[in-house]
Scaffold this active site. Structure first.
Site, PDB file in Angstrom:
ATOM      1  N   ASP A   1       0.811  -1.217   0.000  1.00 33.18           N
ATOM      2  CA  ASP A   1       0.000   0.000   0.000  1.00 33.18           C
ATOM      3  C   ASP A   1       0.842   1.264   0.000  1.00 33.18           C
ATOM      4  OD1 ASP A   1      -2.726  -0.497  -0.063  1.00 33.18           O
ATOM      5  OD2 ASP A   1      -2.781  -1.089   2.042  1.00 33.18           O
TER       6      ASP A   1
HETATM    7  C1  GLC Z   1      -1.627  -4.008   5.270  1.00 35.01           C
HETATM    8  C2  GLC Z   1      -2.828  -3.996   4.380  1.00 35.01           C
HETATM    9  C3  GLC Z   1      -2.620  -4.841   3.168  1.00 35.01           C
HETATM   10  C4  GLC Z   1      -1.349  -4.486   2.497  1.00 35.01           C
HETATM   11  C5  GLC Z   1      -0.183  -4.490   3.442  1.00 35.01           C
HETATM   12  C6  GLC Z   1       1.080  -4.001   2.828  1.00 35.01           C
HETATM   13  O1  GLC Z   1      -1.489  -5.237   5.871  1.00 35.01           O
HETATM   14  O2  GLC Z   1      -3.972  -4.449   5.074  1.00 35.01           O
HETATM   15  O3  GLC Z   1      -3.693  -4.715   2.280  1.00 35.01           O
HETATM   16  O4  GLC Z   1      -1.149  -5.385   1.457  1.00 35.01           O
HETATM   17  O5  GLC Z   1      -0.478  -3.684   4.544  1.00 35.01           O
HETATM   18  O6  GLC Z   1       1.080  -2.644   2.605  1.00 35.01           O
HETATM   19  C1  GLC Z   2      -1.421  -0.423   4.999  1.00 36.40           C
HETATM   20  C2  GLC Z   2      -0.025  -0.191   5.400  1.00 36.40           C
HETATM   21  C3  GLC Z   2       0.113   1.060   6.164  1.00 36.40           C
HETATM   22  C4  GLC Z   2      -0.493   2.162   5.388  1.00 36.40           C
HETATM   23  C5  GLC Z   2      -1.922   1.845   5.009  1.00 36.40           C
HETATM   24  C6  GLC Z   2      -2.505   2.859   4.122  1.00 36.40           C
HETATM   25  O1  GLC Z   2      -2.168  -0.661   6.122  1.00 36.40           O
HETATM   26  O2  GLC Z   2       0.431  -1.229   6.169  1.00 36.40           O
HETATM   27  O3  GLC Z   2       1.441   1.303   6.428  1.00 36.40           O
HETATM   28  O4  GLC Z   2      -0.446   3.326   6.137  1.00 36.40           O
HETATM   29  O5  GLC Z   2      -1.969   0.653   4.340  1.00 36.40           O
HETATM   30  O6  GLC Z   2      -3.675   2.388   3.512  1.00 36.40           O
END
Ligand code: GLC
Ligand code: GLC
Length: 825
Positions: A500
């Site tokens: 993300d």
């Molecule tokens: C969090 C989010 C997931 C994403 C991951 C890496 O676990 O829930 O959707 O793939 O972060 O950013």
């Molecule tokens: C996921 C990631 C986090 C980020 C979020 C944003 O959860 O782990 O670091 O802030 O996505 O959507």
């Protein structure tokens, strides 16, 4: 250092001290009513949706922490007036003569004792009921009669948890309650658009009650010193507005040796609109000069309370809950000779998968319940971990998820469980999302054989009339990648792919701006090698679905697209020693040796090798070697190396975290199993298992003081190799993480090697030599597989005594109840 121990026989983690490094929590509830409960009784309850139907209030990041929850105050009349204690330790913090907390499957028990009075508080959500039962057993172990007063307290949330913590100008005027006998009803907003209320009752007459928080606590007091408790008198208050609470006071006499129990029940009731009132509100008239508040219809509440008003009934419900978990967890069990492995596989990893099924990323002690709801990709991946446990509900989940897909194949990124509609605040444009739908559907069909799901009609974007078979949804998912490719023929990344925080089309310079949803730089150039790997893996799965259940020609067309993508990866997605991560908005490499920081990322190494890219030509092994050399340390495999020391406008959120945390080089546990699976693909059993162990909670129990989160479940992140030494090994964001599903996939399907396929159950373990004998029981399509694996050096397999070639046990005759499989490796 440990703070408790595993009791595998009873499937419990037993915590010996309230002073765990962080609150160690558990989840109660399976369907509608859910509660979070910490080892000191903290937490909150909600009905289906932690944002829209929050029942009790909880303040995140409060000081002191974790002081909102179910509060019980026990006053033993033989002791001084100030000698009041809590069976959960908090909120009173009184030292106890004996105390422990046992977290089990869907229940938590607190055992305490002080000066000859012992308490056992059993908390659970009975199956099929919208309530939490708290049974408080008190035993007088002294030689003298005791006069006991028990005071309960909990704080209502005004339903919408966001509104509840922001809109005070309204909220301080809306609160409404009713008190009827020993039951306190919370009916805020019931006069207008809500046809639901909550209630909190006890099965004893009351010596007093309170519903006004201010009156209960008194001036300047917290939950650790309520005036009503220490003055010995409840106010019998009926609040209007402000902060409604529910507090009962019950007086008990206990003879020496005598045991008595109080059953508190926190419940939720929903009524048809036409039946919501017992007496509707009365208009102002001559007969009633002030008008009159309505009286809610309490029938469903009373009926529910009557189901739990004796110890026998509570016991029966508790036994049922135990039986439910026995049955569920008996679907996959192993004996490997390694107790830690066994307890993770048989108990806690599967349990966590069920919790992620229920919660996705909505409500934990790190997720506020008001934010992310159900993620599209998250829910698809979670399904891989629970599909063997609850296939019917997996089916329903797939259809719910598919319904938030757009006609062009893209998807909303999240949805709220109550409305099941896409979350417009986040929108879509995460270009990996669509492919995960293929992953979970394929896994579901392999598990169940129910290819009929492909014909199930599903709407797009929740719009009625747009129904198309699920198969069409998958087709559009796959085509979305095919039609969204960049200069190197690799998939465009959009707002982000699985990571993300890799935001290559958002150049954000404004503090507080969303890295994901601010679209200020649509480069149309940024590409993801990770999605390319996904396309090879899940494109092949889609092609296989076409070949088996659909159009063979389409199947071979997709195989060609996959081959083209594979070539693109090996050409422009290969950096020489490892797979490139992406191309940024300028067309420059992300995750290449030429980069000063972020030279190598873990995700494409795991995904591309899982997809079988470079397994023949040598790239796969090289990439895994690089992962081992550059990313792996004592506490796991970091997401990237070297960490970003500076903020990179063109990369986004990944570089916003301090080095070693979260996506900036933390051990992001979710992707560690990909590398472990990849190691099994190249048959490197030792490293595959070593990776598994490094992040597996049961193996970290002894360093609970360093790891800090619960030693029975996975956390999202562990501080990585470049984090400050004092933080290394420290975990965050326990419970709601795709790590649960993926580690279960890894350990069950790759390390133990028991994999559902369309042709039968495959058994192909890849474990270190030290594992010499395994026994495995697996329920697969209603047949029990009784499997033994023995290391002899001479590979072979017999099924019901007949020898079979290959690793797949063919589907048995319809109706076969049990199959005995003996394997030698
Ligand atoms: C969090 C989010 C997931 C994403 C991951 C890496 O676990 O829930 O959707 O793939 O972060 O950013
Ligand atoms: C996921 C990631 C986090 C980020 C979020 C944003 O959860 O782990 O670091 O802030 O996505 O959507």
């Amino acid at each position: 250092m440990k703070y408790g121990h595993f009791n595998d026989e009873d499937r419990e983690y037993v915590i010996d001290t309230p002073a765990t490094p962080l609150p160690w929590i558990n989840y109660l509830g399976n369907e509608g009513f859910f509660s979070l409960i910490s080892n000191t009784g903290g937490g909150y309850s909600f009905y289906r949706d932690a944002k829209l139907r929050r029942i009790t209030r909880f303040r995140y990041n409060d000081v002191p922490g974790d002081t909102d929850g179910r509060h019980y105050y026990i006053q033993d009349g033989c002791l001084g007036r100030d000698e009041v204690w809590s069976p959960t330790f908090l909120p009173l913090k009184k030292p106890l003569d004996r105390w422990r907390c046992r977290h089990g499957m869907g229940y938590t028990v607190f055992e305490a004792e002080k000066k000859g009075l012992s308490s056992t508080l059993t908390c659970f959500v009975p199956l099929g009921e919208n309530c939490e039962v708290n049974q408080l057993m008190l035993e007088n172990k002294s030689a003298f009669p005791k006069k006991i007063t028990v005071t309960s307290a909990l704080e209502w949330c005004l339903w919408n948890a966001v509104d509840d913590s922001t809109n005070f100008q309204r909220n301080f005027s809306t609160g409404e309650v009713e008190v009827d006998g020993s039951v306190i009803y919370h009916k805020t907003e019931y006069r207008e658009r809500r046809n639901h209320y909550a209630f909190y009752g006890v099965n004893e007459p009351l010596a007093g009650f309170d519903t006004s928080r201010d009156a209960f606590l008194g001036k300047f007091n917290g939950w650790d010193a309520p005036q009503a408790v220490f003055s010995g008198k409840s106010g019998n208050t009926e609040t209007h507005g402000w902060s409604p609470i529910a507090s009962h006071r019950v007086a008990l006499d206990l003879k020496p040796g005598e045991t008595k129990s109080l059953i508190f029940v926190l419940g939720y009731a929903e009524l048809p609109k036409a039946e919501k009132w017992e007496t509707a509100p009365v208009l102002m008239s001559e007969a009633s000069p002030q008008g009159k508040a309505g009286v809610i219809n309490k029938k469903p509440a009373k009926a529910l309370l009557a189901r739990f008003d004796t110890d026998e009934k509570v016991k029966a419900a508790f036994v049922n809950l135990k039986k439910y978990w026995d049955a569920l967890l008996s679907r996959f069990t192993v004996r490997t000779g390694d107790a830690k492995l066994d307890r993770m596989v048989n108990i806690w990893n599967q349990y966590q998968c069920m919790v992620t099924f229920n919660m996705s990323r909505s409500a934990s002690y790190f997720e506020s319940g008001t934010g992310r709801g159900m993620g599209f990709r998250d829910s698809c991946q979670d399904l891989l971990g629970f599909v063997h446990l609850i296939p019917e509900r997996a089916r329903e989940r797939i259809l719910d998820i598919a319904a938030i897909q757009m006609e062009d194949g893209s998807t909303w990124h999240q949805y709220q469980p109550l409305t099941k509609c896409g979350n417009a605040d986040i929108g879509g444009g995460f270009n990996d999302d669509p492919l995960w739908l293929v992953a979970c559907t394929y896994a579901y069909i392999a598990e169940t054989g129910d290819s009929g799901i492909l014909n199930a009609p599903v709407v797009f974007n929740n719009v009625e009339g747009t129904e198309k078979p699920l198969f069409e949804h998958l087709r559009r998912s796959v085509n979305y990648t095919i039609t969204h490719r960049g200069p190197h023929g690799l998939p465009l990344i959009g707002r982000a792919d699985w990571n993300d925080c890799l935001n290559l089309n958002c150049f954000s310079e404004e503090p507080g701006e969303s890295f994901q949803t601010t679209t200020n730089k649509e480069t149309g150039v940024a590409e993801s090698v990770f999605i390319a790997g996904m396309f090879v893996l899940y494109g092949n799965q889609y092609a296989e679905l076409c070949e088996r259940f659909g159009d063979k020609t389409e199947g071979s067309q997709i195989r060609e697209e996959v081959a083209t993508m594979k070539k693109a990866v090996l050409k422009d997605g290969w950096d020489g020693e490892w797979f490139v991560r992406a191309y940024d908005g300028y067309g420059k490499k992300v995750g290449g040796n030429e980069c000063a920081e972020g030279k190598i990322y873990i995700e494409p190494q795991g995904m591309c090798v899982m997809a079988g890219i470079g397994t023949q030509s040598g790239e796969a092994k090289k990439a895994l070697r690089s992962v081992k050399d550059k990313l792996t340390y004592k506490y796991g495999t970091s997401l990237l190396w070297p960490c970003y020391q500076n903020y990179h406008l063109e990369l986004g959120e990944v570089s916003s975290y301090p080095p070693g945390f979260k996506e900036n080089g933390g051990v992001f546990c979710h992707n560690n199993p990909w590398v472990s699976i990849a190691e099994t693909v190249v048959r490197n059993a030792d490293e595959a298992f070593a990776i598994y162990k490094r992040t597996c909670p049961a193996y970290l129990e002894d360093i609970s003081d360093i790891h800090r989160t619960e030693p029975y479940v996975y956390s999202q992140m562990v501080a990585g190799q470049e984090a400050p030494p004092a933080n290394q090994g420290e975990a965050k964001n326990s419970w709601l993480t795709g790590t649960a599903a993926w580690t279960f996939v890894n350990v069950s399907q790759y390390l133990l090697g028991v994999r559902a396929t369309h042709e039968g159950l495959q058994i192909d373990p890849c474990l270190p030599e030290s594992f010499t004998a395994l026994s495995i029981k697996r329920l697969f399509r209603d047949t029990e597989y009784d499997i033994t694996v023995t290391r002899t050096g001479a590979p072979g397999m017999t099924v019901d005594g007949k020898s079979i070639t290959g690793t797949i046990v063919p589907l048995p005759a319809v109706g076969a109840k049990r199959v005995v499989v003996e394997i030698t490796v």
